[in-house]
Design an enzyme around this catalytic site. Structure first.
Site, PDB file in Angstrom:
ATOM      1  N   HIS A   1       0.810  -1.211   0.000  1.00 38.92           N
ATOM      2  CA  HIS A   1       0.000   0.000   0.000  1.00 38.92           C
ATOM      3  C   HIS A   1       0.847   1.267   0.000  1.00 38.92           C
ATOM      4  O   HIS A   1       1.967   1.272   0.500  1.00 38.92           O
ATOM      5  CB  HIS A   1      -0.903   0.033   1.239  1.00 38.92           C
ATOM      6  CG  HIS A   1      -1.796  -1.145   1.359  1.00 38.92           C
ATOM      7  ND1 HIS A   1      -2.141  -1.692   2.567  1.00 38.92           N
ATOM      8  CD2 HIS A   1      -2.423  -1.904   0.422  1.00 38.92           C
ATOM      9  CE1 HIS A   1      -2.949  -2.723   2.381  1.00 38.92           C
ATOM     10  NE2 HIS A   1      -3.127  -2.874   1.088  1.00 38.92           N
TER      11      HIS A   1
ATOM     12  N   ASP B   1      -6.849  -6.046  -2.079  1.00 39.10           N
ATOM     13  CA  ASP B   1      -5.439  -6.232  -2.434  1.00 39.10           C
ATOM     14  C   ASP B   1      -5.255  -7.182  -3.612  1.00 39.10           C
ATOM     15  O   ASP B   1      -4.253  -7.093  -4.322  1.00 39.10           O
ATOM     16  CB  ASP B   1      -4.647  -6.735  -1.221  1.00 39.10           C
ATOM     17  CG  ASP B   1      -4.424  -5.640  -0.181  1.00 39.10           C
ATOM     18  OD1 ASP B   1      -4.772  -4.469  -0.448  1.00 39.10           O
ATOM     19  OD2 ASP B   1      -3.912  -5.951   0.906  1.00 39.10           O
TER      20      ASP B   1
ATOM     21  N   TYR C   1       1.655   1.707  13.604  1.00 36.70           N
ATOM     22  CA  TYR C   1       2.516   2.554  12.798  1.00 36.70           C
ATOM     23  C   TYR C   1       2.056   4.001  12.833  1.00 36.70           C
ATOM     24  O   TYR C   1       0.878   4.310  12.839  1.00 36.70           O
ATOM     25  CB  TYR C   1       2.660   2.045  11.363  1.00 36.70           C
ATOM     26  CG  TYR C   1       1.394   1.870  10.575  1.00 36.70           C
ATOM     27  CD1 TYR C   1       0.992   2.827   9.659  1.00 36.70           C
ATOM     28  CD2 TYR C   1       0.620   0.729  10.720  1.00 36.70           C
ATOM     29  CE1 TYR C   1      -0.155   2.668   8.918  1.00 36.70           C
ATOM     30  CE2 TYR C   1      -0.529   0.549   9.977  1.00 36.70           C
ATOM     31  CZ  TYR C   1      -0.913   1.536   9.083  1.00 36.70           C
ATOM     32  OH  TYR C   1      -2.071   1.371   8.352  1.00 36.70           O
TER      33      TYR C   1
ATOM     34  N   LYS D   1       5.968   6.202   7.139  1.00 35.56           N
ATOM     35  CA  LYS D   1       5.447   5.330   8.192  1.00 35.56           C
ATOM     36  C   LYS D   1       6.581   4.849   9.090  1.00 35.56           C
ATOM     37  O   LYS D   1       7.630   4.445   8.596  1.00 35.56           O
ATOM     38  CB  LYS D   1       4.766   4.100   7.588  1.00 35.56           C
ATOM     39  CG  LYS D   1       3.576   4.412   6.724  1.00 35.56           C
ATOM     40  CD  LYS D   1       3.007   3.149   6.076  1.00 35.56           C
ATOM     41  CE  LYS D   1       1.831   3.494   5.187  1.00 35.56           C
ATOM     42  NZ  LYS D   1       1.313   2.303   4.498  1.00 35.56           N
TER      43      LYS D   1
END
Length: 183
Positions: A61, A169, A131, A71
Site C-alpha cells: 500500500h 489487495d 505505525y 510510516k
C-alpha cells in the site's frame, strides 16, 4: 537507539536501547529530537493499529503525492515480515524491496519514507502492528501493487496455502502496470 541503514537510501531499521530489570523492560519507541538529529525529520500526526492472524498479507500500500505517507512501523505483539518497495523513479534502487522481521521480542522498527509501497505478512499466530504516519488517509490518493507481483518476487515467508489477502489487495496492479511515480 541504533539506526541501521539498509541498501536502499533513506530506508532505515531502528533498534532501540532496551533497559531490562527485575520489573520487566523499558525503551523509548519514539523521540522526535533524536530522530531529527539523525536526519529523520517527519512530523507524525496519526497512529494506526492493526491486528491480524497468521498468513495475512497486508499490502503493498501507499498514497501518492501530495498525500504520500511516511510510516514508522513496529510490532506490539507477535512477529511480521515487514516489506518496503522503492517507487522513487530517480532512485538507483527503484523497484527493489527490503524486508525485515519485526517482532514484539526484537522491538525493531522500520522507518518507511515517502515514495515507498509498504506491506507485511504475519509470521506468528497473531500480530498487532502499530505505525505512525505523517499524513492523513486520503482515499483518492490510495494506490498499491499486488503482493505476488512476479517482478518484485517477494518471499513473504508464508506457505501459499496459508496466505490470506483482502479482495481489495487481490485486484491491485503489478509494478509494470502502474502509471504513477514519485520523483
Amino acid at each position: 537507539m541504533n539506526i541501521e541503514k539498509t541498501f536502499i537510501a533513506d530506508l532505515v531499521v531502528l533498534n532501540p536501547s532496551i533497559y531490562n530489570d527485575e520489573r520487566g523492560y523499558f525503551f523509548e519507541a519514539y523521540n522526535q529530537s533524536k530522530f531529527n538529529k539523525n536526519g529523520i525529520e517527519y512530523q507524525f500526526i496519526q497512529d494506526n493499529q492493526s491486528f491480524s492472524k497468521r498468513g495475512v498479507i497486508r499490502g503493498l500500500h501507499l498514497q501518492i503525492n501530495p498525500f504520500a505517507q511516511a510510516k514508522l512501523v513496529r510490532v506490539l505483539e507477535g512477529e511480521i515480515l515487514d516489506v518496503a518497495v522503492d517507487l522513487r523513479k530517480n532512485s538507483p534502487t527503484y523497484g527493489k524491496h527490503f524486508s525485515v522481521v519485526l517482532s514484539s521480542e526484537n522491538k525493531k522498527q522500520l522507518m518507511v519514507p515517502h515514495g515507498f509501497a509498504h506491506g507485511f505478512s504475519v509470521l506468528s499466530e497473531t500480530a498487532s502492528v502499530l505505525y505512525k504516519v505523517d499524513q492523513i488517509y486520503h482515499k483518492e490518493s490510495e494506490r498499491g501493487i499486488r503482493y505476488d507481483d512476479p517482478i518484485l518476487a517477494i518471499d513473504w515467508q508464508i506457505n501459499p496455502e496459508e496466505v490470506i489477502v483482502s479482495e481489495k489487495d487481490l485486484i491491485l496492479p503489478s509494478l509494470n502496470e502502474v502509471n504513477w511515480s514519485f520523483e
